[in-house]
Design an enzyme around this catalytic site. Sequence first.
Site, PDB file in Angstrom:
ATOM      1  N   THR A  85      27.998  -3.415 -13.059  1.00 63.01           N
ATOM      2  CA  THR A  85      27.134  -4.493 -12.592  1.00 63.01           C
ATOM      3  C   THR A  85      27.938  -5.476 -11.753  1.00 63.01           C
ATOM      4  OG1 THR A  85      25.703  -4.304 -14.535  1.00 63.01           O
ATOM      5  CG2 THR A  85      25.662  -6.402 -13.370  1.00 63.01           C
ATOM      6  N   GLY A  86      27.316  -5.984 -10.707  1.00 59.27           N
ATOM      7  CA  GLY A  86      27.969  -6.989  -9.874  1.00 59.27           C
ATOM      8  C   GLY A  86      27.946  -6.610  -8.409  1.00 59.27           C
ATOM      9  N   THR A 121      30.356  -5.792  -6.229  1.00 57.92           N
ATOM     10  CA  THR A 121      31.120  -4.609  -5.809  1.00 57.92           C
ATOM     11  C   THR A 121      30.477  -3.342  -6.363  1.00 57.92           C
ATOM     12  OG1 THR A 121      33.127  -5.980  -5.836  1.00 57.92           O
ATOM     13  CG2 THR A 121      33.431  -3.608  -5.646  1.00 57.92           C
ATOM     14  N   GLU A 170      28.542  -3.250 -20.405  1.00 59.28           N
ATOM     15  CA  GLU A 170      29.638  -2.676 -19.614  1.00 59.28           C
ATOM     16  C   GLU A 170      30.710  -2.094 -20.529  1.00 59.28           C
ATOM     17  OE1 GLU A 170      29.366  -5.598 -15.678  1.00 59.28           O
ATOM     18  OE2 GLU A 170      30.699  -6.128 -17.334  1.00 59.28           O
ATOM     19  N   ALA A 219      35.477  -5.993 -11.386  1.00 60.77           N
ATOM     20  CA  ALA A 219      36.057  -6.915 -12.372  1.00 60.77           C
ATOM     21  C   ALA A 219      36.156  -8.296 -11.744  1.00 60.77           C
ATOM     22  CB  ALA A 219      37.434  -6.440 -12.815  1.00 60.77           C
TER      23      ALA A 219
END
Length: 221
Positions: A28-29, A31, A107, A87
């Site tokens: 998730t995120g 990137t 995660e 991260a």
Amino acid sequence: MTQDEMKEAVAQAALQYVVKGSIVGVGTGSTANKFIDALATIKENIKGTVASSEVTAERLKGHGIPVFELNDALTQVNKLSVYIDGADEFDTGKNLTKGGGGALTREKIVAAGSEKFVCIVDESKQVEFLGAFPLPIEVIPMAREVVMAVAKNIGGNAQVREGFTTDNGNIIIDVTGLTIKDARQLEDDLNEVPGVVTNGIFSHQGADIVLMATPEGVVTL
């Protein structure tokens, strides 16, 4: 190369770790979103994915990529072939801080169910010691003040993430002001506090491989 372009480059580089015919764990995120977009170009080569958040699941489905629940996937395979995620920061031991998007628990679970964790980052995420980025802790709401007091006792400044609830129905407490020299010990200590679901230190589920984008290209650590 801009930061956005570096994210795209490292997402493309991660495709080499996607095993044909396998089920892939996806993080998730921002990137991870770039990786999802890249994965869509080879979606016919994989059986499907496991998503670490509802937001990730929706993005995968939007690309027509099958999404399995982790429990269902692990009845088909012993472990997912690979988990690919970003991260918030990483140290020289490939310990990570994650959870800026609030998906740290799922995660960590998906990472634990995977053969290999490939972390995709740009060079701004590299630190000597974790702690520059706020450390998230997912907490059962009843335990809020207990965990806030623990954070103060270890020298941190704790603040509840306003207006945010995790996919598991819990709150996030973000802790600033820490210099984390023993990531594994602090991960264990915080996870022993009653009411803590998990914290954003990924040491036990640290990265096996870090792909780091730089203006000159992607470096494998």
